[in-house]
Write a protein that holds these residues in place. Sequence first.
Motif, PDB file in Angstrom:
ATOM      1  N   HIS A  59     -21.431  -4.030 -13.071  1.00 47.47           N
ATOM      2  CA  HIS A  59     -22.501  -4.994 -12.834  1.00 47.47           C
ATOM      3  C   HIS A  59     -23.273  -4.760 -11.539  1.00 47.47           C
ATOM      4  N   SER A  60     -22.682  -4.044 -10.594  1.00 47.81           N
ATOM      5  CA  SER A  60     -23.285  -3.945  -9.268  1.00 47.81           C
ATOM      6  C   SER A  60     -24.237  -2.769  -9.133  1.00 47.81           C
ATOM      7  N   THR A  61     -25.361  -3.027  -8.489  1.00 42.79           N
ATOM      8  CA  THR A  61     -26.295  -1.974  -8.108  1.00 42.79           C
ATOM      9  C   THR A  61     -26.083  -1.571  -6.651  1.00 42.79           C
ATOM     10  N   LEU A  62     -25.073  -2.168  -6.009  1.00 36.60           N
ATOM     11  CA  LEU A  62     -24.781  -1.938  -4.593  1.00 36.60           C
ATOM     12  C   LEU A  62     -23.422  -1.276  -4.432  1.00 36.60           C
ATOM     13  N   PRO A  63     -23.153  -0.660  -3.266  1.00 34.34           N
ATOM     14  CA  PRO A  63     -21.802  -0.158  -3.000  1.00 34.34           C
ATOM     15  C   PRO A  63     -20.787  -1.302  -3.040  1.00 34.34           C
ATOM     16  N   VAL A  64     -19.642  -1.043  -3.636  1.00 29.90           N
ATOM     17  CA  VAL A  64     -18.579  -2.048  -3.756  1.00 29.90           C
ATOM     18  C   VAL A  64     -17.304  -1.520  -3.109  1.00 29.90           C
ATOM     19  N   TYR A  65     -16.769  -2.305  -2.175  1.00 27.11           N
ATOM     20  CA  TYR A  65     -15.517  -1.982  -1.493  1.00 27.11           C
ATOM     21  C   TYR A  65     -14.470  -3.017  -1.899  1.00 27.11           C
ATOM     22  N   ALA A  66     -13.264  -2.570  -2.192  1.00 30.87           N
ATOM     23  CA  ALA A  66     -12.189  -3.473  -2.593  1.00 30.87           C
ATOM     24  C   ALA A  66     -11.249  -3.760  -1.431  1.00 30.87           C
ATOM     25  N   MET A  67     -10.987  -5.025  -1.197  1.00 34.84           N
ATOM     26  CA  MET A  67      -9.942  -5.405  -0.253  1.00 34.84           C
ATOM     27  C   MET A  67      -8.594  -4.919  -0.777  1.00 34.84           C
ATOM     28  N   ILE A  68      -7.810  -4.287   0.095  1.00 37.80           N
ATOM     29  CA  ILE A  68      -6.456  -3.864  -0.266  1.00 37.80           C
ATOM     30  C   ILE A  68      -5.486  -4.628   0.628  1.00 37.80           C
ATOM     31  N   ARG A  69      -5.064  -5.768   0.150  1.00 39.76           N
ATOM     32  CA  ARG A  69      -4.175  -6.669   0.900  1.00 39.76           C
ATOM     33  C   ARG A  69      -3.309  -7.396  -0.116  1.00 39.76           C
TER      34      ARG A  69
END
Length: 248
Positions: A50-60
Amino acid sequence: MPYQIEVCVDNIESLTTAIHAGATRIELCSSLALGGLTPSYGFMLQAKQHSTLPVYAMIRPRQGDFLFSDADVAIMLEDIKAAKKAQLDGIVIGILTTKADIDYPACKRLVEAAEGMGVTFHRAIDQCKDVQQALEDIIALGCERVLTSGQKSTAEQGVATIKKMHQQAAGRIQIMAGAGVNASNAQYIIEQSSINELHLSGKTARPSRMTHIQDDAQMGASHIDDFQIPITDFSAIHAMKQALQNIR
């Protein structure tokens, strides 16, 4: 626009809102009310689609402190594999020692596992006893940015330390301000610190669209309304974008 607006979201509705409102990067989480935990693999996949932007995932892997066991680290390594499989752009990490230093060996394992992805170090740095040494360790790890409130409850309160961190970084890493950042203080934070990346959630809530609610069947803690849906506020993100466009 020279400024970066990273918006943290914990549901797909908020992802779409953040993009339309003017975000330039997405941090993907679950449980923002707990400070942000690892999102599900399904959420990662849908966000990428769905994203047209960079996506970073929290790893916690859990709420609480940033002192993680070997078992916790093993979970984090598997979650990084999931983020790579979902073809996300990066991850967000942070592990500390009992003495509130950067756990360099453990963090290095995560960075190496994320090969080919961007890496942000999160606000665990705000718990470090020596923020200058912590920043050098994070730079040595190869992280591309660090999220900080300047070791205060809000970035506005910690802006003097954020400025010092930016000066120390000297272009080796991006310093991103987060915690209590909004349209009314964005210009002040940027002008005082000289950074160009801001992080916020723009949290609000909407009521459930269910037409029948069984009030006596409380699902979670008694102080939490099960039928209030936490979401990103379009106006908060859009106002931030407008505020940054007015900076000369």
